[in-house]
Write an enzyme that holds these catalytic residues in place. Structure first.
Site, PDB file in Angstrom:
ATOM      1  N   SER A 191      -9.583   1.915   3.265  1.00  0.00           N
ATOM      2  CA  SER A 191      -8.746   2.656   2.344  1.00  0.00           C
ATOM      3  C   SER A 191      -7.764   1.796   1.545  1.00  0.00           C
ATOM      4  O   SER A 191      -7.228   2.268   0.544  1.00  0.00           O
ATOM      5  CB  SER A 191      -7.955   3.718   3.113  1.00  0.00           C
ATOM      6  OG  SER A 191      -7.103   3.099   4.067  1.00  0.00           O
ATOM      7  N   SER A 214      -9.596  -0.427   7.459  1.00  0.00           N
ATOM      8  CA  SER A 214      -9.073  -0.287   6.095  1.00  0.00           C
ATOM      9  C   SER A 214      -8.388  -1.504   5.494  1.00  0.00           C
ATOM     10  O   SER A 214      -8.081  -1.497   4.301  1.00  0.00           O
ATOM     11  CB  SER A 214      -8.108   0.887   6.029  1.00  0.00           C
ATOM     12  OG  SER A 214      -8.833   2.071   5.896  1.00  0.00           O
ATOM     13  N   LYS A 220       0.842  -1.210   0.000  1.00  0.00           N
ATOM     14  CA  LYS A 220       0.000   0.000   0.000  1.00  0.00           C
ATOM     15  C   LYS A 220       0.872   1.253   0.000  1.00  0.00           C
ATOM     16  O   LYS A 220       1.907   1.296   0.676  1.00  0.00           O
ATOM     17  CB  LYS A 220      -0.899  -0.035   1.234  1.00  0.00           C
ATOM     18  CG  LYS A 220      -1.917   1.110   1.317  1.00  0.00           C
ATOM     19  CD  LYS A 220      -2.794   0.941   2.549  1.00  0.00           C
ATOM     20  CE  LYS A 220      -3.809   2.041   2.692  1.00  0.00           C
ATOM     21  NZ  LYS A 220      -4.634   1.893   3.903  1.00  0.00           N
TER      22      LYS A 220
HETATM   23  N1  GLN Z   1     -12.666   4.222   6.844  1.00  0.00           N
HETATM   24  C1  GLN Z   1     -12.038   4.641   8.062  1.00  0.00           C
HETATM   25  C2  GLN Z   1     -11.617   6.084   7.946  1.00  0.00           C
HETATM   26  O1  GLN Z   1     -11.925   6.664   6.984  1.00  0.00           O
HETATM   27  C3  GLN Z   1     -10.873   3.768   8.364  1.00  0.00           C
HETATM   28  C4  GLN Z   1      -9.665   4.130   7.608  1.00  0.00           C
HETATM   29  C5  GLN Z   1      -8.519   3.247   7.923  1.00  0.00           C
HETATM   30  O2  GLN Z   1      -8.657   2.226   8.565  1.00  0.00           O
HETATM   31  N2  GLN Z   1      -7.355   3.690   7.513  1.00  0.00           N
HETATM   32  O3  GLN Z   1     -11.003   6.629   8.816  1.00  0.00           O
END
Ligand code: GLN
Length: 479
Positions: free
Chosen positions: A153, A177, A78
């Site tokens: 994400s 994410s 990532k």
């Molecule tokens: N969707 C969550 C956020 O927007 C989690 C993001 C993540 O785990 N990096 O913060």
């Protein structure tokens, strides 16, 4: 050549000289070339670095030397995880031309184990999002349903595994994410306990929540990657000294008799009927495997989204203060220093990142700190207490990963709150620091994947993997 590679499959093919690491990587790059323009899952490819690594592996094979555990396995990383000399953008314009001077520990460990890094995967900007639509480099398409999001994400990391453009990948999970995109793309995806994997070289979003973890096409491979990246790292003082068990050896242990908690709070309103049906069937499968299902209560679950979005934004506002046009990435010049800061940050950050910086600055500001941030911390410990209480009664907890199946591209972008609610079942475990995995649990109408989430007690990764593996075998047999 097959495209359905597993880690064991690669190892056998190399040992039998059916392919070389170089050939295998070339084959993956060919597939990437043909599929990535449409999926947009890779942002940067690293063929030269991959070539150096495949040469090393192939020379081990040629010399008949023992192969390290991930020898020749093509993986993706990532784009919030630092890779020396390879562009690392965090999905942001502000780091458009950032080339880290060092490798993240997880990356270093993958390569030391023989893995071949093919490239960097697309993600929501600074890992803030649940659909990959917040990337400055365009959305990723769900490889199983191209009109849908892959989740976020770590949308790119889930997509490359599902589309077979890598055997495994690293994602990061702050509030869901890794697990949610794993669920949306139909691949197992794991977040270890907080501290299980070093965060050194992970570009920070919310430091008390951020974790690096693996996605792969099967649970055994998830375990193999975790095995390699887990363990104490002197560069990260929050990484634990707790020993890393032999996950693979634990995988095959029988799950019969294990007690699995079903928390009522995760099966309320807002869950898609199709998801509910699949999850209920999945839970039934555990019963068939001889597990004992126990109804439990986790009374503070309702506060998790609010608590998460206070703590995560507070930490983000502080972590992202470093992008000031002086030290890293983008700089928009101006005569005055203040105007330079403003223009740089105005041009470099996208709308969601700005929203979070504003929210986070607000909850930390004088007069509001106690009412929001401090209160958030207190509620966070109540949520952790829910988990501790549960683990006095059960060995693991089963929930859906996401209340909804993959949604359509653009469907939720207009309403940030709707987007935040996608994390309702994942943020709890993030706040509590416990390990969690999402395992594929069927597809709605044979099309849209559903993920079942298994939470374990702190540092109970082996138990989580064991249950996920048993489930995967049973699910595979049931289809
Ligand atoms: N969707 C969550 C956020 O927007 C989690 C993001 C993540 O785990 N990096 O913060």
């Amino acid at each position: 050549m097959t495209t359905n590679w597993t880690i064991d499959g690669v190892k056998e093919a190399l040992a039998a000289k059916k392919t070389s690491a170089r050939e295998l990587a070339a084959d993956f790059y060919k597939r990437i070339e043909s599929r990535n323009p449409e999926l947009n899952a890779y942002l940067t490819l690293s063929p030269e670095r991959a070539r150096r690594q495949t040469d090393k592996v192939d020379s081990l094979v040629a010399q008949g030397k023992p192969l390290p555990p991930l020898a020749g396995v093509p993986v993706a990383v990532k784009d919030v995880i630092s890779t020396r000399g390879i562009k690392t953008t965090c999905g942001s314009k502000i780091l458009e031309n950032y080339f880290p001077p060092y490798d993240a520990t997880a990356v270093e460990r993958l390569e030391a184990a023989g893995a071949v890094i093919l490239g960097k995967t697309n993600c929501d900007e600074f890992a803030m999002g649940s659909s990959n639509e917040n990337s400055a480099y365009g959305p990723v398409k769900n490889p199983l349903a191209p009109d849908r999001v892959p989740g976020g994400s770590s949308g790119g990391s889930a997509t490359v595994v599902a589309a077979r453009l890598a055997v495994a990948s690293l994602g990061t999970d702050t509030g869901g994410s890794i697990r949610q995109p794993g669920s949306f793309c139909g691949v197992p995806a794991m977040m270890g306990s907080y501290g299980r994997v070093s965060r050194y070289g992970l570009i920070a979003f919310a430091s008390s929540l951020d974790r690096i973890g693996p996605l792969a096409s099967n649970v055994k491979d998830v375990a193999a990657i975790l095995q390699v990246i887990a363990g104490r790292d002197p560069h990260d003082s929050t990484s634990t000294t707790a020993p890393v068990p032999d996950y693979k050896a634990e995988l095959e242990k029988p799950v019969k008799g294990l007690r699995l908690g079903i928390p009522k709070e995760y099966f309320g309103e807002g869950m898609d009927a199709g998801v509910r049906k699949k999850i209920e069937t999945g839970i039934g499968l555990f019963k068939k495997l001889g597990c004992q299902l126990v109804d439990i209560r986790m009374p503070h679950t309702d506060y998790a989204i609010a608590t998460y979005y206070i703590i995560a934004t507070a930490e983000a506002s502080s972590n992202l203060a470093r992008y000031d046009g002086v030290r890293y990435g983008l700089r928009v010049d101006d005569d005055s220093l203040l105007a330079m800061y403003r223009k740089t940050r105005g041009a470099g950050f996208g709308a969601e990142v700005k929203r979070r910086i504003v929210l986070g600055t607000y909850v930390l500001s004088a007069g509001y700190y106690d009412a929001y941030y401090l209160k958030g911390q207190k509620v966070r410990s109540l949520i952790a207490q829910d988990f501790r209480d549960a683990f006095t009664k059960v060995d693991a907890i089963l929930t859906p990963t996401s209340p909804v199946p993959p949604f359509k591209l653009g469907e939720r972008t207009a309403d940030p709150l709707q987007m935040y609610l996608a994390d309702i079942y994942t943020v709890t475990g993030s706040l509590a620091g416990v390990p969690g995995i999402s395992v594929p649990c069927g597809k709605i109408d044979g099309k849209l994947p559903v993920g079942l989430q298994i939470f374990g007690a702190p540092f109970g990764e082996a138990r989580v993997l064991q249950l996920a593996h048993a489930f995967e075998q049973a699910e595979g047999a049931a289809v």
